[in-house]
Design an enzyme around this catalytic site. Structure first.
Site, PDB file in Angstrom:
ATOM      1  N   THR A  14       1.075  -1.310   0.320  1.00 25.63           N
ATOM      2  CA  THR A  14      -0.258   0.039  -0.115  1.00 25.63           C
ATOM      3  C   THR A  14       0.747   0.816  -0.499  1.00 25.63           C
ATOM      4  O   THR A  14       0.726   2.323  -1.333  1.00 25.63           O
ATOM      5  CB  THR A  14      -0.776   0.084   0.873  1.00 25.63           C
ATOM      6  OG1 THR A  14      -1.689  -1.094   1.516  1.00 25.63           O
ATOM      7  CG2 THR A  14      -2.209   1.416   0.746  1.00 25.63           C
ATOM      8  N   ARG A  19      -2.493   5.305   7.554  1.00 27.55           N
ATOM      9  CA  ARG A  19      -2.710   4.526   7.446  1.00 27.55           C
ATOM     10  C   ARG A  19      -2.403   4.234   9.546  1.00 27.55           C
ATOM     11  O   ARG A  19      -1.428   3.463  10.001  1.00 27.55           O
ATOM     12  CB  ARG A  19      -1.801   2.619   7.222  1.00 27.55           C
ATOM     13  CG  ARG A  19      -1.487   1.172   7.815  1.00 27.55           C
ATOM     14  CD  ARG A  19      -1.401   0.741   7.005  1.00 27.55           C
ATOM     15  NE  ARG A  19      -1.701   0.220   5.640  1.00 27.55           N
ATOM     16  CZ  ARG A  19      -1.698  -1.224   5.433  1.00 27.55           C
ATOM     17  NH1 ARG A  19      -0.606  -1.789   5.807  1.00 27.55           N
ATOM     18  NH2 ARG A  19      -2.542  -1.198   4.186  1.00 27.55           N
TER      19      ARG A  19
HETATM   20  C1  NCD Z   1      -3.828  -5.862   3.887  1.00 23.52           C
HETATM   21  C2  NCD Z   1      -4.663  -4.788   4.346  1.00 23.52           C
HETATM   22  O1  NCD Z   1      -3.260  -4.130   4.925  1.00 23.52           O
HETATM   23  O2  NCD Z   1      -4.902  -5.209   5.301  1.00 23.52           O
HETATM   24  N1  NCD Z   1      -3.108  -6.383   2.972  1.00 23.52           N
HETATM   25  C3  NCD Z   1      -3.038  -4.994   1.696  1.00 23.52           C
HETATM   26  O3  NCD Z   1      -3.405  -3.366   2.167  1.00 23.52           O
HETATM   27  N2  NCD Z   1      -2.377  -4.940   0.471  1.00 23.52           N
HETATM   28  C4  NCD Z   1      -4.288  -7.830   4.378  1.00 23.52           C
HETATM   29  C5  NCD Z   1      -3.654  -7.743   4.756  1.00 23.52           C
HETATM   30  O4  NCD Z   1      -2.891  -7.153   5.970  1.00 23.52           O
HETATM   31  O5  NCD Z   1      -3.691  -9.363   4.909  1.00 23.52           O
END
Ligand code: NCD
Length: 306
Positions: free
Chosen positions: A52, A101
């Protein structure tokens, strides 16, 4: 000014436009190479991420902009006790847009209330992950040619998996989508998703435990990892972590045109032997994530490219 907290922040029509823009970016990347010259994206990642964060950074760099930020709470002033609200007020002076995040549900929402730049929720705890959903919608539309008339199986940790929560909310708005939830009893999809999203609209769904029992019905199989970091006790994680392992034997039960998706990172839930199967779409999904984040940055910054 707009923020992105949930996939439902865009109407279906707006989402169509965003996915069309992502499609145009895929076909004509050169047209967009300087669309964000002089603009800055801040990535505020209080929780670990590879795809991400890097796909946001790649997206902004592909648009000619630049990036700044931090990749863990430990390397930010959060470790000194600074609040999310104070941090975002300060970041608003450095950047034009930011992706955040956070391990706490709602933290990006708190930031958006005081921010003077668009805030994108890049995953908040076990709650939502709207840009993964945009990635998933673009992948489905590109590989299946439609977002309705689909049977989708979501398998694994449906309780803590925020990508699942966001995707169900988004797909529930399209015609004739049937959800099959495949999980152990303890990791079932939360009741707020079932009641507020599915029951509220009378949408059909099934909950099962065995992947083999439903494999043949699916147009899409969306695999997820068991979210170790959200478990309260290590023993439960160890007991549940290898509950599902998708392998070639199980793939032999599926339709020839089914696709397998996964937000990644994968742990053990998809055997590497499946990577060679043409139905494995999870690495293509990563590429779609860059196009869709480029489209999102352009949309939130209101940059038009003719
Ligand atoms: C996901 C997340 O961070 O929720 N990953 C991501 O962003 N591609 C899925 C995960 O961490 O399992």
């Amino acid at each position: 000014m707009r923020h992105l907290m949930s996939p439902l922040d865009f109407s279906v029509e707006e989402l169509d436009q965003l996915l069309d823009l992502a499609g145009d970016i895929e076909r004509h990347p050169e047209k967009y190479a300087h669309a964000c010259d002089g603009k800055k994206l801040a990535t505020l990642f209080y929780e670990p991420s590879t795809r991400t964060r890097l796909s946001f950074e790649a997206a902004m760099l592909n648009l000619g902009g630049s990036v700044l930020g931090f990749s863990s709470a430990a390397s930010s002033s959060a470790s000194k006790g600074e609040s999310v609200s104070d941090t975002i007020r300060m970041i608003s002076c450095y950047a034009d847009i930011c992706a955040m995040r956070h391990h706490k549900e709602g933290a990006p929402m708190v930031a958006s209330a005081v921010s003077s730049i668009p805030v994108i929720n890049a995953g908040d705890g076990g709650h939502q992950h709207p840009t993964q959903t945009l990635t998933d919608l673009l992948t489905i539309r590109s590989l299946k040619g439609r977002l309705g008339n689909l049977t989708i199986g979501l398998c694994g940790d449906l309780k803590f998996g925020r990508t699942v929560h966001s995707l169900v909310k988004a797909l529930a708005r399209y015609e004739n989508v049937t959800f099959v939830f495949i999980s152990p009893e303890e990791l079932r999809v939360p009741s707020y998703i079932k009641e507020d999203v599915l029951d509220a609209q009378n949408l059909p769904y099934r909950e099962v435990e065995r992947l083999e029992d439903v494999m043949a019905d699916l147009d899409i199989l969306y695999m997820t990892r068991v979210q170790q970091e959200r478990f309260f006790n290590e023993e439960d994680y160890i007991r549940l972590k290898d509950f599902y392992i998708l392998d070639n034997k199980k793939m032999s039960l599926a339709k020839d045109d089914m696709i397998v998706m996964h937000p990644l990172p994968r742990v053990n839930e998809i055997s590497v032997e499946v990577d060679k199967d043409p139905r494995a779409a999870y690495f293509r999904q990563v590429q779609y994530g860059v196009y869709v984040r480029m489209a999102l940055i352009l949309t939130l910054l209101e940059v038009k490219v003719c």
